[in-house]
Write a protein that holds these residues in place. Structure first.
Motif, PDB file in Angstrom:
ATOM      1  N   ASN A  28       0.839  -1.202   0.000  1.00  0.00           N
ATOM      2  CA  ASN A  28       0.000   0.000   0.000  1.00  0.00           C
ATOM      3  C   ASN A  28       0.876   1.255   0.000  1.00  0.00           C
ATOM      4  OD1 ASN A  28      -2.134  -1.590   2.412  1.00  0.00           O
ATOM      5  ND2 ASN A  28      -2.590  -1.293   0.243  1.00  0.00           N
ATOM      6  N   GLN A 117     -11.001  -8.435  -9.196  1.00  0.00           N
ATOM      7  CA  GLN A 117     -11.146  -8.368  -7.738  1.00  0.00           C
ATOM      8  C   GLN A 117     -12.440  -9.042  -7.263  1.00  0.00           C
ATOM      9  OE1 GLN A 117      -9.857  -4.781  -5.561  1.00  0.00           O
ATOM     10  NE2 GLN A 117     -11.880  -4.815  -4.621  1.00  0.00           N
ATOM     11  N   ASP A 157      -2.851  -3.133  -9.227  1.00  0.00           N
ATOM     12  CA  ASP A 157      -4.054  -3.960  -9.071  1.00  0.00           C
ATOM     13  C   ASP A 157      -5.353  -3.171  -9.281  1.00  0.00           C
ATOM     14  OD1 ASP A 157      -3.729  -2.485  -6.748  1.00  0.00           O
ATOM     15  OD2 ASP A 157      -4.511  -4.048  -5.441  1.00  0.00           O
ATOM     16  N   LYS A 203       0.492 -11.080  -4.984  1.00  0.00           N
ATOM     17  CA  LYS A 203       0.554  -9.719  -4.464  1.00  0.00           C
ATOM     18  C   LYS A 203       0.724  -9.704  -2.939  1.00  0.00           C
ATOM     19  CE  LYS A 203      -3.295  -7.215  -3.962  1.00  0.00           C
ATOM     20  NZ  LYS A 203      -4.489  -6.391  -4.158  1.00  0.00           N
ATOM     21  N   SER A 205      -0.399  -8.796   0.463  1.00  0.00           N
ATOM     22  CA  SER A 205      -1.744  -8.343   0.834  1.00  0.00           C
ATOM     23  C   SER A 205      -1.930  -8.357   2.344  1.00  0.00           C
ATOM     24  CB  SER A 205      -2.783  -9.202   0.107  1.00  0.00           C
ATOM     25  OG  SER A 205      -3.349 -10.131   0.990  1.00  0.00           O
ATOM     26  N   LYS A 206      -2.910  -7.528   2.775  1.00  0.00           N
ATOM     27  CA  LYS A 206      -3.184  -7.394   4.210  1.00  0.00           C
ATOM     28  C   LYS A 206      -3.664  -8.698   4.822  1.00  0.00           C
ATOM     29  CE  LYS A 206      -4.772  -2.598   4.000  1.00  0.00           C
ATOM     30  NZ  LYS A 206      -5.956  -1.825   3.630  1.00  0.00           N
ATOM     31  N   ASP A 208      -2.982 -11.880   4.094  1.00  0.00           N
ATOM     32  CA  ASP A 208      -2.207 -13.115   3.940  1.00  0.00           C
ATOM     33  C   ASP A 208      -2.142 -13.849   5.275  1.00  0.00           C
ATOM     34  OD1 ASP A 208      -0.134 -15.036   3.278  1.00  0.00           O
ATOM     35  OD2 ASP A 208       0.321 -13.714   1.597  1.00  0.00           O
ATOM     36  N   THR A 214       4.065 -10.561   4.642  1.00  0.00           N
ATOM     37  CA  THR A 214       3.669  -9.155   4.509  1.00  0.00           C
ATOM     38  C   THR A 214       4.409  -8.275   5.499  1.00  0.00           C
ATOM     39  OG1 THR A 214       1.464  -9.924   3.882  1.00  0.00           O
ATOM     40  CG2 THR A 214       1.639  -7.632   4.557  1.00  0.00           C
TER      41      THR A 214
END
Ligand code: TYM
Length: 336
Positions: A28, A117, A157, A203, A205-206, A208, A214
């Motif tokens: 992010n 998505q 994304d 990717k 990601s929050k 995971d 992450t």
């Protein structure tokens, strides 16, 4: 700059949002928020916490309220200056939901069905495929079009959602007459796609489940170094960016996004060095970059009245701007 802008010397408008579904990740930050900070000087910038978008996945209400506030504080901690940019929480500006509905009526079912998505999230949560998840791109189009944004700084994304936004805007302009400016994506040179440290083809990601995959921007130095040390790489020993070296490519991308160095410069810097040294170097620059954010965040979260005042001020200013396009859109559609 087009002719009309040159005549009025209008400052270009930048808009972007982030969901408050947990602490921001390094993805992010490098893909979006770091860019947002740099754009503040040159453009009129609108940044928001996309809490309406976060409703598409169930979340405990008390935790949600806290998360939105924390996300607002994190944006300021990352260097967004509420005196310079407009920073707000999406649901505090009713025009977003209103615009989202109007645009959903111009959003073809087929286009919405093709959104990656939507397909990913509905595969992940087959027990909760709700209409909000499906019409999410119409809400996002509304966010952008309400402020007549020129550029939308996002990670890779979000490309499909941006294309969707341009299509809806063009369709609206065609059906109801010229109303919306068609926005363009604005992507960072490096960092538009930060990958998982454990599975570098996916990717970062929050959500995971593997905690080592992450980097969260509030992770402390020790945790950051540890996660980078255990990053998945390959069995070669060369720090070079090429196909098949997903793990090293990702680490080089991160190093480049933080330091501004090119991939060639990084290869030269680490020629003859091992992966261990490189991982430590990447971990160190990331930890140094994130330390002030962590400190700013801790300070901001203690200043309740300042945060409350900034949240209220942001909502009021954003509502004022959004209302203009909302009213125009309603008039064009025959609602007022
Ligand atoms: P969200 O909350 O998933 O992500 C916020 C921003 O972070 C970027 N990003 C990444 N960039 C690089 N590598 C990664 N691994 C990575 N993960 C996330 C995203 O591209 C995004 O820029 N739909 C949006 C929120 C939104 C929005 C908007 C954005 C709602 N309305 C209007 C722009 C304009 C989202 O879910 O982002």
């Amino acid at each position: 700059m087009n002719e009309k802008d040159a005549v009025t010397s209008r400052r270009k408008i930048i808009l972007s949002g982030i969901q408050p579904t947990g602490t921001f990740t390094l993805g992010n930050y490098l893909g979006a928020v770091k860019n947002w900070r740099h754009l503040q000087e040159e453009y009129d910038c609108y940044y928001f916490v996309a809490d309406l978008h976060a409703l598409t996945v169930y979340h405990d209400p008390a935790a949600r309220r806290k998360a939105s506030r924390a996300a607002f504080a994190l944006l300021l901690a990352c260097g967004l200056d509420p005196e310079q940019s407009l920073v707000f929480i999406q649901s505090h500006v009713p025009a977003h939901a209103q615009m989202g509905w109007m645009l959903s009526c111009l959003s073809p079912f087929g286009d919405l069905s093709r959104m990656t998505q939507f397909k990913d999230k509905s595969a992940k949560h087959p027990e909760d495929i709700n209409a909000g998840l499906f019409t999410y791109p119409a809400l996002m189009a509304g966010d952008i079009l309400l402020y007549q944004a020129d550029y939308v700084p996002v990670g890779a994304d979000q490309t499909q959602h941006l294309e969707f936004t341009r299509n809806v805007a063009a369709r609206f302009n065609h059906v109801y007459g010229e109303t919306f400016r068609l926005p363009e994506g604005y992507f960072p040179k490096a960092g538009a796609r930060v990958m998982s440290l454990q599975e570098p083809t996916a990717k970062m990601s929050k959500s995971d489940e593997n905690a080592k995959a992450t980097i969260y921007i509030l992770d402390d130095e020790k945790t950051i170094l540890k996660k980078f040390k255990s990053a998945v790489t390959d069995s070669e020993a060369e720090i070079a960016f090429r196909e098949g070296k997903d793990g090293i490519n990702n680490l080089m991308t991160i190093y480049s996004a933080v330091t501004g160095k090119s991939l060639d410069e990084i290869t030269a810097e680490f020629a003859g060095k091992g992966y261990g040294d490189f991982k430590t170097a990447v971990g160190t620059v990331v930890a140094d970059e994130l330390r002030p954010i962590r400190e700013n965040y801790a300070r901001l979260m203690e200043d309740k009245s300042y945060l409350d005042a900034e949240i209220a001020k942001g909502a009021e200013r954003a509502a004022h701007i959004a209302e203009r396009t909302l009213k125009k859109t309603m008039r064009k559609m025959g609602l007022c």
